[in-house]
Write an enzyme that holds these catalytic residues in place. Structure first.
Site, PDB file in Angstrom:
ATOM      1  N   LYS A  53       0.846  -1.198   0.000  1.00 43.26           N
ATOM      2  CA  LYS A  53       0.000   0.000   0.000  1.00 43.26           C
ATOM      3  C   LYS A  53       0.882   1.250   0.000  1.00 43.26           C
ATOM      4  O   LYS A  53       0.606   2.211  -0.726  1.00 43.26           O
ATOM      5  CB  LYS A  53      -0.923  -0.003   1.234  1.00 43.26           C
ATOM      6  CG  LYS A  53      -2.035  -1.039   1.124  1.00 43.26           C
ATOM      7  CD  LYS A  53      -2.781  -1.256   2.433  1.00 43.26           C
ATOM      8  CE  LYS A  53      -3.758  -2.426   2.297  1.00 43.26           C
ATOM      9  NZ  LYS A  53      -4.405  -2.824   3.539  1.00 43.26           N
ATOM     10  N   GLN A  97      -4.971  -1.190   9.589  1.00 41.49           N
ATOM     11  CA  GLN A  97      -4.758  -2.536   9.063  1.00 41.49           C
ATOM     12  C   GLN A  97      -5.342  -3.581  10.021  1.00 41.49           C
ATOM     13  O   GLN A  97      -5.112  -3.535  11.232  1.00 41.49           O
ATOM     14  CB  GLN A  97      -3.248  -2.765   8.850  1.00 41.49           C
ATOM     15  CG  GLN A  97      -2.897  -4.054   8.131  1.00 41.49           C
ATOM     16  CD  GLN A  97      -3.405  -4.114   6.691  1.00 41.49           C
ATOM     17  OE1 GLN A  97      -3.572  -3.109   6.019  1.00 41.49           O
ATOM     18  NE2 GLN A  97      -3.654  -5.319   6.218  1.00 41.49           N
ATOM     19  N   ASP A 120     -11.239   2.352   3.358  1.00 44.06           N
ATOM     20  CA  ASP A 120     -11.533   0.916   3.333  1.00 44.06           C
ATOM     21  C   ASP A 120     -13.028   0.655   3.153  1.00 44.06           C
ATOM     22  O   ASP A 120     -13.421  -0.453   2.780  1.00 44.06           O
ATOM     23  CB  ASP A 120     -11.136   0.291   4.679  1.00 44.06           C
ATOM     24  CG  ASP A 120      -9.837  -0.493   4.615  1.00 44.06           C
ATOM     25  OD1 ASP A 120      -9.499  -0.998   3.539  1.00 44.06           O
ATOM     26  OD2 ASP A 120      -9.188  -0.601   5.666  1.00 44.06           O
TER      27      ASP A 120
HETATM   28  N1  GUN Z   1      -6.553  -6.904   6.224  1.00 42.23           N
HETATM   29  C1  GUN Z   1      -6.763  -7.730   5.169  1.00 42.23           C
HETATM   30  N2  GUN Z   1      -7.365  -7.064   4.169  1.00 42.23           N
HETATM   31  C2  GUN Z   1      -7.558  -5.803   4.607  1.00 42.23           C
HETATM   32  C3  GUN Z   1      -8.130  -4.640   4.020  1.00 42.23           C
HETATM   33  O1  GUN Z   1      -8.614  -4.631   2.882  1.00 42.23           O
HETATM   34  N3  GUN Z   1      -8.123  -3.524   4.802  1.00 42.23           N
HETATM   35  C4  GUN Z   1      -7.618  -3.500   6.045  1.00 42.23           C
HETATM   36  N4  GUN Z   1      -7.674  -2.369   6.735  1.00 42.23           N
HETATM   37  N5  GUN Z   1      -7.074  -4.569   6.624  1.00 42.23           N
HETATM   38  C5  GUN Z   1      -7.048  -5.702   5.894  1.00 42.23           C
END
Ligand code: GUN
Length: 284
Positions: A53, A97, A120
């Protein structure tokens, strides 16, 4: 003939477009989209996702920060950190996350993120808006899958779509996005009776159940579009999806590989949502 959906190529193309739009936005308005990723503890899988990311945000020309917090941070301290970024107008996207350590209430954390910065799409307000058919922020993985359908000219109108997996991150929002395009949607999960039989009726099959090679040829109708959201290790430690690619691919009209399918699109859609959140602040 089976078409392999190249998520990596599509993600690269869209990522280039986001970088171009970002240059123009900066020139015309002075606004630089900002994305902060908040990480608690050191979950090894999270580390890889977060690194991707961050790289993608930097490549897009965004302001990017990874805020690493200790595993033993208290919930109140974490909420204070989130509130700091809620208040700071340099940051248009805030992502915490997941998973979080057990002593932290993930629902309370997601609720604390300003919904206009919730790139998200996990805040209850954004989830609710999606279900009401009036979305603003949409979870990145299903949003990326919708982009793939568009790119490959896959018409969803009136089609029978089966989603396997009911997570808030993928299955539930995926079902809603398919419904919004007038597919007839069945949302299934690990406890669904007669799952292979139900899946075999699908024109569009999206699999997000988190079990290596779970979907085999007996789940798939000839000519179906098969989207594999899984990211697992097989018995030899090799990366694989939730779909047994070798047995399913010959049946499918379109299929996503793992790796190189859905994964790269997820990160790119996160950048797109951050860009759009930044643009939205100009319209306030
Ligand atoms: N953990 C696994 N996939 C994701 C996601 O798309 N967003 C976030 N914040 N955590 C994750």
């Amino acid at each position: 003939m089976t078409t392999i959906i190249d998520g990596k190529a599509l993600a690269t193309k869209l990522q280039g477009e986001i970088a171009e739009k970002t240059v123009r936005l900066k020139e015309e308005t002075g606004v630089v989209p900002g994305l902060v990723v908040i990480v608690v503890g050191d979950n090894p899988a999270s580390k890889i996702y977060v690194r991707n990311k961050e790289r993608s945000a930097i490549a897009a020309g965004f302001r990017s920060e990874v805020r690493q917090l200790p595993e033993n941070i208290s919930q109140d301290e974490l909420l204070e950190v989130i509130e700091h970024y809620n208040q700071d107008s340099l940051w248009h996207g805030i992502l915490v996350q997941l998973p979080l350590p057990k002593h932290i209430d993930a629902d309370a954390v997601l609720l604390a993120i300003d919904p206009t910065k919730d790139v998200d799409g996990f805040h209850p307000l954004n989830m609710g808006r999606l279900w009401a058919g009036n979305p603003i922020m949409v979870p990145s993985t299903p949003a990326g899958i919708m982009e793939m359908f568009k790119e490959y000219g896959i018409d969803l109108e009136g089609k029978r779509a089966v989603v396997i997996g009911r997570s808030n991150i993928v299955g539930k929002p995926m079902a809603q996005l398919l419904l919004a395009k007038n597919a007839t949607v069945t949302l299934t999960h690990s406890r669904t009776h007669h799952l292979p039989k139900i899946a075999k009726r699908a024109d569009i099959l999206v699999v997000a159940i988190g079990r290596a090679k779970f979907v085999t040829a007996d789940f798939v109708k000839e000519g179906a579009v098969v989207i594999d959201v899984g990211m697992n290790r097989d018995e030899n430690g090799k990366l694989c999806g939730d779909v047994d690619f070798d047995s399913v691919a010959p049946l499918a009209s379109h299929i996503t590989p793992v790796p190189g399918g859905v994964g790269p699109m997820t990160v790119t859609m996160l950048m797109e949502q951050t860009y759009e959140a930044a643009v939205r602040t100009l319209k306030k």
